[in-house]
Motif scaffolding. Structure first.
Motif, PDB file in Angstrom:
ATOM      1  N   LEU A  41       0.834  -1.211   0.000  1.00  0.00           N
ATOM      2  CA  LEU A  41       0.000   0.000   0.000  1.00  0.00           C
ATOM      3  C   LEU A  41       0.860   1.249   0.000  1.00  0.00           C
ATOM      4  N   LEU A  42       1.911   1.240   0.805  1.00  0.00           N
ATOM      5  CA  LEU A  42       2.786   2.411   0.859  1.00  0.00           C
ATOM      6  C   LEU A  42       3.447   2.657  -0.501  1.00  0.00           C
ATOM      7  N   LYS A  43       3.933   1.592  -1.144  1.00  0.00           N
ATOM      8  CA  LYS A  43       4.583   1.740  -2.443  1.00  0.00           C
ATOM      9  C   LYS A  43       3.613   2.288  -3.476  1.00  0.00           C
ATOM     10  N   ALA A  44       2.350   1.843  -3.414  1.00  0.00           N
ATOM     11  CA  ALA A  44       1.350   2.323  -4.368  1.00  0.00           C
ATOM     12  C   ALA A  44       1.057   3.807  -4.180  1.00  0.00           C
TER      13      ALA A  44
ATOM     14  N   GLU B 122     -12.667   4.574   0.502  1.00  0.00           N
ATOM     15  CA  GLU B 122     -11.578   3.909   1.201  1.00  0.00           C
ATOM     16  C   GLU B 122     -10.237   4.380   0.636  1.00  0.00           C
ATOM     17  N   LEU B 123      -9.225   4.436   1.492  1.00  0.00           N
ATOM     18  CA  LEU B 123      -7.934   4.986   1.079  1.00  0.00           C
ATOM     19  C   LEU B 123      -7.329   4.210  -0.094  1.00  0.00           C
ATOM     20  N   THR B 124      -7.489   2.898  -0.095  1.00  0.00           N
ATOM     21  CA  THR B 124      -6.938   2.106  -1.205  1.00  0.00           C
ATOM     22  C   THR B 124      -7.526   2.563  -2.536  1.00  0.00           C
ATOM     23  N   ALA B 125      -8.827   2.813  -2.556  1.00  0.00           N
ATOM     24  CA  ALA B 125      -9.484   3.273  -3.778  1.00  0.00           C
ATOM     25  C   ALA B 125      -9.064   4.701  -4.126  1.00  0.00           C
TER      26      ALA B 125
END
Length: 246
Positions: free
Chosen positions: A60-63, A128-131
């Protein structure tokens, strides 16, 4: 030895691999290599210096590296994933470590305002943060392509402008470097008030002529044939200041 957590981790990876119903897949060299890489990556992660970055945290951090996500927002979301509690320093220094790796660049400052605006918009909607990271990454990709196209267009326009200025200088009678008129293969230059023409040959060489004007209607006086434009330029630099016999 059986109590070593690494043993159980390797066992789980192998168990997942052998569940494949395809014997061909199990024996495939590329599949075996993939399993080996997965094991090595997991072992490196377990033995690495970044102990808190387990599970999906690193991915997630790398993305998010290029997305200008506020540190506190990343910290809050990452702390909801499995693993020890992360401080803001944990997150910022992990980012820095990635940015300093080869082939990784810092976020584009020119895109910061737009990224933060998108983040605020999506956060207000409850995304959501990922999105959010996914949408911002798409935005960055589109913006970088737009910037690239605009830069290419400016460069092309500048080159066309420079070409037009060079043509006008040649036609005005001023001294100038090798210049093509429109898209003609011939090039002209003027040194010490004398005009020369370079004409390409079929065997990729150059015929050098002394002419009165930049015009194909005038055959001119043939000076020599050269392998490259640089060779012809050296000759012109010398003979342009010598007495002419025409």
């Amino acid at each position: 030895m059986i109590d070593d957590d690494r043993v159980w981790m390797v066992r789980d990876i192998i168990n997942n691999y052998v569940k494949s119903p395809s014997l061909q897949h199990l024996r495939d060299p590329h599949s075996i290599l993939s399993v080996a890489q997965t094991i090595v990556k997991q072992l490196d992660r377990e033995s690495g210096i970044w102990k808190k970055w387990v599970g999906e945290r690193d991915a997630l951090l790398k993305a998010s590296l290029a997305c200008w996500i506020p540190i506190e927002e990343l910290q809050s979301y990452l702390n909801r994933l499995p693993g020890p509690q992360l401080t803001a320093t944990d997150v910022s220094q992990r980012q820095r470590a990635y940015w300093e790796e080869p082939y990784t660049s810092y976020p584009n400052d020119d895109l910061k305002v737009g990224c933060l605006a998108l983040f605020a918009e999506e956060k207000a909607l409850g995304t959501e943060l990922t999105a959010i990271i996914g949408r911002i990454a798409e935005h960055i990709e589109a913006e970088e392509e737009r910037i690239r196209l605009e830069r290419d267009a400016r460069f092309k326009a500048m080159r066309e402008s420079e070409k037009l200025v060079a043509e006008q200088r040649l036609l005005s009678g001023a001294d100038c470097k090798w210049t093509q008129l429109k898209k003609a293969p011939e090039s002209y230059c003027r040194t010490n008030g004398r005009t020369y023409r370079l004409t390409p040959t079929k065997d990729k060489r150059w015929n050098l002529y002394r002419v009165d004007n930049p015009s194909l209607e005038e055959k001119g006086t043939h000076i020599g044939t050269y392998g490259g434009r640089g060779d012809a330029t050296k000759v012109v630099a010398k003979i342009a200041y010598e007495p002419e016999h025409r």
